[in-house]
Design a protein around this motif. Sequence first.
Motif, PDB file in Angstrom:
ATOM      1  N   ILE A  42       0.875  -1.172   0.000  1.00 17.61           N
ATOM      2  CA  ILE A  42       0.000   0.000   0.000  1.00 17.61           C
ATOM      3  C   ILE A  42       0.915   1.225   0.000  1.00 17.61           C
ATOM      4  N   ASN A  43       0.332   2.371  -0.276  1.00 14.20           N
ATOM      5  CA  ASN A  43       1.092   3.623  -0.219  1.00 14.20           C
ATOM      6  C   ASN A  43       0.595   4.420   0.975  1.00 14.20           C
ATOM      7  N   LEU A  44       1.495   4.672   1.928  1.00 18.67           N
ATOM      8  CA  LEU A  44       1.118   5.501   3.085  1.00 18.67           C
ATOM      9  C   LEU A  44       1.025   6.964   2.686  1.00 18.67           C
ATOM     10  N   HIS A  45       1.736   7.288   1.619  1.00 18.91           N
ATOM     11  CA  HIS A  45       1.791   8.653   1.104  1.00 18.91           C
ATOM     12  C   HIS A  45       1.988   8.532  -0.391  1.00 18.91           C
ATOM     13  N   LEU A  46       1.220   9.312  -1.155  1.00 19.15           N
ATOM     14  CA  LEU A  46       1.417   9.293  -2.610  1.00 19.15           C
ATOM     15  C   LEU A  46       1.153  10.692  -3.135  1.00 19.15           C
ATOM     16  N   SER A  47       2.245  11.346  -3.477  1.00 18.03           N
ATOM     17  CA  SER A  47       2.185  12.725  -3.953  1.00 18.03           C
ATOM     18  C   SER A  47       2.550  12.732  -5.435  1.00 18.03           C
ATOM     19  N   HIS A  99       4.257  10.175 -14.467  1.00 18.63           N
ATOM     20  CA  HIS A  99       4.230  11.330 -13.561  1.00 18.63           C
ATOM     21  C   HIS A  99       5.359  11.180 -12.553  1.00 18.63           C
ATOM     22  N   ASP A 100       6.067  12.275 -12.296  1.00 14.64           N
ATOM     23  CA  ASP A 100       7.001  12.249 -11.164  1.00 14.64           C
ATOM     24  C   ASP A 100       6.179  12.115  -9.898  1.00 14.64           C
ATOM     25  N   LEU A 101       6.673  11.343  -8.972  1.00 16.11           N
ATOM     26  CA  LEU A 101       5.918  11.186  -7.731  1.00 16.11           C
ATOM     27  C   LEU A 101       6.861  10.989  -6.546  1.00 16.11           C
ATOM     28  N   VAL A 102       6.315  11.205  -5.361  1.00 18.36           N
ATOM     29  CA  VAL A 102       7.005  10.848  -4.119  1.00 18.36           C
ATOM     30  C   VAL A 102       6.031   9.988  -3.337  1.00 18.36           C
ATOM     31  N   THR A 103       6.488   8.820  -2.945  1.00 20.74           N
ATOM     32  CA  THR A 103       5.583   7.908  -2.247  1.00 20.74           C
ATOM     33  C   THR A 103       6.288   7.259  -1.071  1.00 20.74           C
ATOM     34  N   VAL A 129       5.914  14.871   2.567  1.00 24.04           N
ATOM     35  CA  VAL A 129       6.290  13.497   2.923  1.00 24.04           C
ATOM     36  C   VAL A 129       7.021  13.459   4.263  1.00 24.04           C
ATOM     37  N   ASP A 130       7.691  14.562   4.607  1.00 22.83           N
ATOM     38  CA  ASP A 130       8.443  14.613   5.872  1.00 22.83           C
ATOM     39  C   ASP A 130       7.547  14.289   7.075  1.00 22.83           C
ATOM     40  N   GLU A 131       6.288  14.704   6.995  1.00 22.56           N
ATOM     41  CA  GLU A 131       5.364  14.427   8.116  1.00 22.56           C
ATOM     42  C   GLU A 131       5.137  12.928   8.276  1.00 22.56           C
ATOM     43  N   ALA A 169      -1.891   8.087  11.435  1.00 22.41           N
ATOM     44  CA  ALA A 169      -3.262   8.313  10.947  1.00 22.41           C
ATOM     45  C   ALA A 169      -3.473   9.773  10.542  1.00 22.41           C
ATOM     46  N   ASP A 170      -2.806  10.690  11.236  1.00 26.83           N
ATOM     47  CA  ASP A 170      -2.988  12.123  10.948  1.00 26.83           C
ATOM     48  C   ASP A 170      -2.417  12.527   9.599  1.00 26.83           C
ATOM     49  N   VAL A 171      -1.481  11.747   9.077  1.00 26.75           N
ATOM     50  CA  VAL A 171      -0.708  12.257   7.931  1.00 26.75           C
ATOM     51  C   VAL A 171      -0.759  11.384   6.672  1.00 26.75           C
ATOM     52  N   ILE A 172      -1.318  10.167   6.732  1.00 27.99           N
ATOM     53  CA  ILE A 172      -1.327   9.365   5.503  1.00 27.99           C
ATOM     54  C   ILE A 172      -2.273   9.999   4.481  1.00 27.99           C
ATOM     55  N   GLY A 173      -1.958   9.844   3.210  1.00 24.94           N
ATOM     56  CA  GLY A 173      -2.798  10.448   2.179  1.00 24.94           C
ATOM     57  C   GLY A 173      -2.352  10.047   0.784  1.00 24.94           C
ATOM     58  N   ASN A 174      -3.238  10.305  -0.177  1.00 28.09           N
ATOM     59  CA  ASN A 174      -3.023   9.807  -1.535  1.00 28.09           C
ATOM     60  C   ASN A 174      -3.611  10.797  -2.540  1.00 28.09           C
ATOM     61  N   ASP A 175      -2.753  11.382  -3.379  1.00 29.84           N
ATOM     62  CA  ASP A 175      -3.233  12.319  -4.404  1.00 29.84           C
ATOM     63  C   ASP A 175      -4.150  11.657  -5.435  1.00 29.84           C
ATOM     64  N   LEU A 176      -4.032  10.329  -5.596  1.00 23.51           N
ATOM     65  CA  LEU A 176      -4.872   9.652  -6.601  1.00 23.51           C
ATOM     66  C   LEU A 176      -6.285   9.373  -6.085  1.00 23.51           C
ATOM     67  N   GLN A 177      -6.511   9.675  -4.788  1.00 25.65           N
ATOM     68  CA  GLN A 177      -7.805   9.306  -4.194  1.00 25.65           C
ATOM     69  C   GLN A 177      -8.978   9.993  -4.906  1.00 25.65           C
ATOM     70  N   ALA A 178      -8.832  11.280  -5.170  1.00 28.25           N
ATOM     71  CA  ALA A 178      -9.931  12.021  -5.804  1.00 28.25           C
ATOM     72  C   ALA A 178     -10.243  11.429  -7.177  1.00 28.25           C
ATOM     73  N   ALA A 179      -9.194  11.041  -7.899  1.00 25.96           N
ATOM     74  CA  ALA A 179      -9.403  10.475  -9.244  1.00 25.96           C
ATOM     75  C   ALA A 179     -10.054   9.104  -9.160  1.00 25.96           C
TER      76      ALA A 179
END
Length: 306
Positions: free
Chosen positions: A17-22, A32-36, A205-207, A221-231
């Motif tokens: 899974i991706n804890l972070h996907l920017s 796409h360039d990404l940071v995950t 991602v530092d967070e 839990a406060d900081v995980i997120g995914n830019d692809l979620q909206a899509a």
Amino acid sequence: MTADRGGSITVRVPAKINLHLSIGDLRPDGYHDLVTVFQALDLYDDVQISPAARMSVTTIGATGVPTGLKNLAGKAAKLLATRTGAGGPVAIRIHKQIPVAGGMAGGSADAAATLVGCAALWDLDLTRQELGEIAGELGSDVPFALAGGTAVGTGRGEKIAPVLRAGNTQHWVLAVADGGLSTPEVFAELDRLRAVGEVPRVGPVDEVLAALVDGSAAALADVIGNDLQAAAISLQPGLRRTLHAASQEGALAAIVSGSGPTIAILCQDADHAAGLAVELAGRDVCRSVRVARGPVHGARVVPTPV
Ligand code: C5P
């Protein structure tokens, strides 16, 4: 590691899974360039590689998976043979547990397992880094499936570096959706949404890296997120219900995994995950529910079942 007496090698490989996907801008090469931040979970495919008269790829435990060279595992065996001048045709049997087209990199995992299995079968003297470079040519998520653990991915996702973290385990519930989503279509949908308006972006991602050092599930839990979620939600609006149900049932956090449609739900501990999984399974918001924990190791040889 050499092949067993039947001449087969079996490799166990984890889902991610991706804890972070920017996600950055679309590049001229279509990526796409990404940071995950990847995390490998204890949900595995077992890939058995055997010498054979001709190349084949078969799947057990799932339907709709491509066969032969249309399967990334078949491509992996072929690319490794081309690069090293070694090997011969192999039969690849994939025992699938990782959801197909679920945003958990199951196809990439099978390719990584095939690289490890063929390298062992053919007695190749390759370093993990050399194998990692071949993996990166096959797909953006393949190098991480080799590495496992918890790692930062950059570039198009194929450049992997391990993260410093507390030694604890994260506990997840996975809500597997009906049907799958196509990764290129989800990326294209994000480009489309961004072209017509503001789409929320994940934080730095530092967070996430700091939360992993802290080790507490609440901090993460406060900081995980995914830019692809909206899509992913735009293409499969029913995911909103699953996310909502997860939060009603007491999730610490719930996000779309990778390009979706699996939802990854962060829990406090194993008991919390087991209870939440039961509650969620009782609601009509996903096809199936799995409990998983991470991080776990990457692709590795295991004894071939008799
Ligand atoms: O690398 P992989 O073959 O898994 O990527 C599948 C598709 O996902 C790419 O063809 C591209 O459309 C999209 N993708 C992307 N940017 C990335 C990774 C994947 O646009 N960093």
